[in-house]
Design an enzyme around this catalytic site. Structure first.
Site, PDB file in Angstrom:
ATOM      1  N   CYS B  92       0.825  -1.217   0.000  1.00 36.95           N
ATOM      2  CA  CYS B  92       0.000   0.000   0.000  1.00 36.95           C
ATOM      3  C   CYS B  92       0.849   1.253   0.000  1.00 36.95           C
ATOM      4  CB  CYS B  92      -0.919   0.002   1.206  1.00 36.95           C
ATOM      5  SG  CYS B  92      -1.823  -1.544   1.338  1.00 36.95           S
ATOM      6  N   HIS B 389      -9.927   2.040  -1.044  1.00 39.10           N
ATOM      7  CA  HIS B 389      -8.470   1.939  -0.999  1.00 39.10           C
ATOM      8  C   HIS B 389      -7.961   0.942  -2.026  1.00 39.10           C
ATOM      9  CE1 HIS B 389      -4.464   1.302   0.388  1.00 39.10           C
ATOM     10  NE2 HIS B 389      -4.717   0.264   1.169  1.00 39.10           N
ATOM     11  N   CYS B 419       0.520   3.155   5.945  1.00 38.79           N
ATOM     12  CA  CYS B 419       0.987   1.840   6.371  1.00 38.79           C
ATOM     13  C   CYS B 419       0.875   0.859   5.209  1.00 38.79           C
ATOM     14  CB  CYS B 419       0.141   1.346   7.536  1.00 38.79           C
ATOM     15  SG  CYS B 419      -1.605   1.235   7.119  1.00 38.79           S
TER      16      CYS B 419
END
Ligand code: NAD
Lengths: 453, 432
Positions: B92, B389, B419
């Site tokens: 990510c 996301h 994160c």
């Protein structure tokens, strides 16, 4: 590309059985119009350029066409000559006519030539400004030419058109060159029976043109706006393509196709005028051309037109446009010297249309605004003009009921609908740096519609 | 001799609206979406035919056929085909890490302009064949004689034909990201209500930002979708608190506390792509393009979530103090904070440990706690809980929005923390 509705009737009468059937039944036979293509000449055959009366512009007209690669004739060729004696254009200088009897010279020059006009040929009469006529008779003669041209336009066949250009005192050949070229060329394919006045370019016009002018087109994501963006880009402009954020996907494709930029802006938002002015100032050092094309319809009969339908149409089509003009004109650096405004009106704004009170009001308002702005802008070397499309084949007209659509298509001298590019080319001519002398004009792109004629 | 360093300018960004997986973009590939995101950026800034210094982007869920994903996307865009490109992948953190990479090249003067970003599709995720089948197929390819071929095929078992979908779990622990987060949330005793409130704020802030036109020059609609379809403008605390927990219902997390993490305070699987345009100030000025902000510094940390005591998604908490120290700043020296909302609990846990004297001393090696932040400066235009996301796309989304927020307020400093899987965290400072 958005799909344009196909005119199946026009396709059918283009076939051999179709041609036979339609002529037997006396049905309309729409011709395929000559349209401009990059690299194609202004005219694809010889032009007969005749003077009547003193004909002070005849020599300049001939020179202009010759420079554009046209074979200029001063008398009618033999039938057996090249092109079978066909004429691509008949250009008549009638600016010097003062007496009623002199009109016979126009008849005498045009009658034998008119039957030789090639498909998509042009009859262009160049006249003087009526309000500048020295005598009552001269005014009558010059006004009379309008009737002549409009009727000839209705009789012209196979996609040929007739238009009239009025040249004001003091206008030089450089001032009317782009206009005469436009009316002779395929760019004016769907402009028929129109009268346009050209004056001297305003003194305040900038001495030098920018190498890559900046043009703003609102409502550029689709339809006519996208075609305008393409036409202006072909002419060398960087086009700022404006549309609402929800249209961003199509808008980005247009911007990338024309090498311009996409700007998401709802022109009706309170912040839009300042945001656009600021964008043009900081990102482009000022705009050279503003095309107000964004527009909506919310059709209902007058008795069913509620305040919402009324307000939304007047907001987008008129109020937003006026606010943006004010902001651009007031913001230092938002406009480049000699900027040009071109506003989309509509035939509905001229002739009225059942079910479109709100729309017609807004589009007539656009004409009023343009006429009022023109003299004010002239002082700053700028111009404002309106383009009023008739029936144009777009997603909007594709949604019409079949009968209404067929009526719209056939009820004009060219017996067909126009294309977005026909409107776009007209806008591009008005935005052309050489068209500075054209100001406050309303040009219809309607194939000489029967409505509001 | 190395040239003097210059700060990379953030000129602007573009993304497509994010879509919940299996919905609007179900038929779009990661390459399609990245292409659309870049093309929207090109249109906004007039970069048609331009040779940009480089394009760095990536995808977390990547097909083997997409070995040159970013370069292939670039070739489909209106950018000059001579624009070089490469793929980056840091879970990510991909989008932000890509931006840091190109910003460093700009700082060094190696390139003058660059596009960074990411794309991900959970709808069009690669499905691998069973390991046994893969071996058979490889051997079959190597086999020469009919006997060898027959021998290879004879090893096939029906079970080999079941495809292996991508795993959303950590290879070393077998736990999903949500289960990892649930353990941290339970350890830190992050209350359910605080998580729901954070989720609600995300939806409210994103809705308000859309409504005021904030995204007009950051988002370009795609396949008819105009706004992120995960956005719930009418969400309420009652609705959020009525949802059943989905993580932490068993195992270590459940031993510690009641489960708190729901579908409402966790990000859904999402499809989308985002890019950001970076450049030298001169490059932007020559093209009359805006400079929204500058990327000042960045720090990436990793934690030993396998054997150590840190949560999988807590690496940002470690990266930030190192970043602060290098730049002589305190946690309170920021006007905006952008902490990626993988889960509401992630954000809250990070804020919680920063204000925990013991954690800061023992885990972060600091003399004292970093303290608290002004929550009104956190994720002010919404974040991942509302937008969704698409893993690799999130970094560019956050970076472009942050730069615009700073530019709008006429200057300031922002802290970004994202994160990532594998116990990593990418953080950055942006200034305008
Ligand atoms: N199509 C015709 O036959 C015809 C005839 C006469 C006049 N016109 C006029 O020509 C213009 C273009 O027509 P078209 O057929 O291409 O229409 P269209 O509906 O295809 O396109 C109009 C564009 O304007 C945009 N727009 C609408 N509201 C806007 C706003 N608030 N801010 C920014 N953009 C906005 C729309 O999103 C759309 O992309 C209009 O002004 C229309 O009234 C069209």
């Amino acid at each position: 590309m958005p799909t344009q509705p196909t005119d199946r009737y026009a396709q059918f009468v283009g076939t051999a059985p179709g041609t036979w059937l339609s002529s037997q039944l006396g049905l309309p036979r729409p011709a395929e119009l000559r349209r401009a293509q990059p690299g194609k000449r202004v005219l694809d055959g010889p032009a007969l350029v005749v003077g009547t009366g003193l004909a002070p512009l005849r020599a300049d007209l001939a020179d202009l066409l010759r420079a554009a690669g046209t074979d200029v004739l001063d008398e009618l060729p033999e039938e057996a000559a090249d092109h079978g004696g066909r004429l691509a254009a008949i250009v008549v200088d009638a600016t010097g006519l003062r007496e009623v009897a002199e009109l016979e010279q126009v008849r005498a020059a045009v009658v034998p030539a008119f039957r030789r006009l090639a498909p998509s040929g042009r009859l262009l009469v160049v006249a003087a400004a009526v309000d500048e006529a020295a005598t009552v008779a001269a005014a009558a003669v010059q006004q009379g030419l309008e009737g002549f041209v409009r009727s000839a336009a209705k009789e012209a066949r196979a996609g040929a058109t007739a238009n009239l250009v009025r040249v004001r005192a003091g206008a030089s050949a450089a001032d009317w060159a782009s206009t005469v070229e436009f009316f002779c060329s395929g760019r004016s394919a769907y402009v028929d029976g129109q009268v346009v006045t050209v004056g001297p370019a305003p003194a305040a016009a900038p001495a030098q043109e920018r190498e890559r002018p900046v043009a703003v087109v609102t409502g550029a994501a689709q339809g006519i706006g996208a075609a305008i963006a393409e036409a202006l880009a072909r002419g060398g402009a960087h086009v700022v393509c404006v549309d609402i954020a929800a249209q961003g996907e199509a808008l980005a494709q247009v911007a990338n196709r024309v090498g311009g930029t996409a700007l998401h802006l709802d022109i009706t938002s309170a912040s839009a005028p300042a945001a656009l002015a600021e964008h043009l100032r900081t990102r482009h050092g000022g705009a050279d051309v503003i095309v107000h094309n964004a527009g909506i319809t919310r059709d209902k009969l007058l008795v069913n037109t509620d305040a919402d339908r009324w307000a939304s149409v007047l907001e987008v089509n008129l109020a937003a446009e006026l606010r943006i003009d004010d902001a651009l004109l007031e913001t230092e650096g938002a406009l480049h010297a000699g900027a040009r405004f071109v506003c989309l009106s509509s035939l509905s704004g001229i002739a009225g249309n059942r079910g479109q009170v709100n729309y017609s009001t807004s589009k007539a308002g656009v004409i009023g605004a343009v006429r009022a702005m023109a003299p004010l802008l002239a002082k700053r070397g700028m111009t404002a003009n309106a383009v009023a499309p008739g029936f144009i084949e777009t997603a909007m007209t594709a949604r019409m009921p079949v009968a209404t659509r067929e009526m719209g298509r056939r009820a004009n001298s060219l017996q067909q609908g126009g294309r977005p590019e026909d409107v776009a080319e007209t806008v591009a001519w008005l935005a052309d740096p050489r068209s500075r002398g054209v100001n406050g004009q309303v040009v219809r792109v309607c194939g000489q519609s029967l409505l509001g004629a | 001799m190395a040239p003097a360093l210059r700060r990379a300018a953030i000129v602007g960004g573009n993304r497509i609206p994010f879509a919940r997986s299996g919905k609007r973009y179900a038929q779009a590939s990661t390459q399609d979406m990245l292409t659309a995101a870049i093309d929207g950026l090109v249109a906004r800034y007039g970069l048609q035919g331009e040779r940009v210094g480089e394009v760095a982007a990536g995808a977390v869920l990547k097909h083997s056929r997409d070995l040159n994903l970013t370069r292939e996307a670039v070739l489909s865009t209106a950018l000059a085909p001579t624009t070089p490109a490469y793929d980056v992948q840091q879970a990510c953190g991909t989008g932000l890490e890509a931006a840091v990479l190109v910003a460093n090249k700009i700082a060094l003067g190696q390139v003058d302009s660059a596009i960074a970003g990411g794309t991900d599709s959970a709808s069009d995720a690669p499905i691998a064949v069973d390991e046994g089948l893969r071996r058979v197929l490889l051997d079959l390819g190597h086999a020469r004689t009919p006997q060898q071929k027959l021998k290879a095929i004879s090893r096939l078992r029906p079970g080999n034909l079941v495809p292996a979908p991508p795993r959303n779990s950590e290879p070393r622990t077998g736990l999903s990201m949500g289960e990892h987060m649930a353990i941290t949330a339970a350890e830190r005793r992050i209350p359910r209500q605080a998580q729901d409130e954070l989720a609600l704020a995300s939806h409210r802030n994103l809705t308000a930002a859309y409504d005021r036109g904030f995204f007009d020059d950051l988002v370009t609609p795609y396949l008819g979708l105009k706004r992120d379809d995960n956005l719930r403008p009418d969400s309420t605390l009652e609705k959020l608190s009525s949802l059943q927990p989905v993580f932490g219902r068993s195992g270590r997390a459940a031993d510690l506390a009641e489960p708190t993490m729901t579908a409402g305070n966790s990000t859904p699987l999402t499809d989308g792509a985002a890019v950001v345009l970076l450049a030298s100030d001169e490059w932007a000025e020559q093209r009359r393009l805006p400079v929204l902000a500058h990327l000042v510094d960045a720090e990436t940390a990793a934690v030993d979530y396998v054997h150590g005591g840190d949560g999988l998604l807590m690496a940002g908490a470690h990266a930030v103090p190192r970043l602060l120290e290098r730049n002589g700043l305190t946690l309170q020296d920021f006007d905006l904070y952008e902490i990626h909302e993988a889960f509401a609990a992630t954000v809250l846990a990070v804020l919680d440990v920063w204000n925990d004297e013991e954690y800061c001393r023992e885990r972060l090696g600091l003399p004292a706690a970093l303290g608290t932040i002004d929550r009104s400066k956190l994720n002010v235009a919404g974040s991942s809980l509302a937008t969704g996301h698409p893993f690799a796309a999130t970094g560019a989304r956050i970076l472009a929005s942050t730069a615009k927020l700073l530019s709008e307020r006429g200057g300031g400093r922002a802290l970004i923390s994202i994160c990532a899987a594998g116990g990593q965290g990418v953080t950055a400072i942006v200034e305008a």
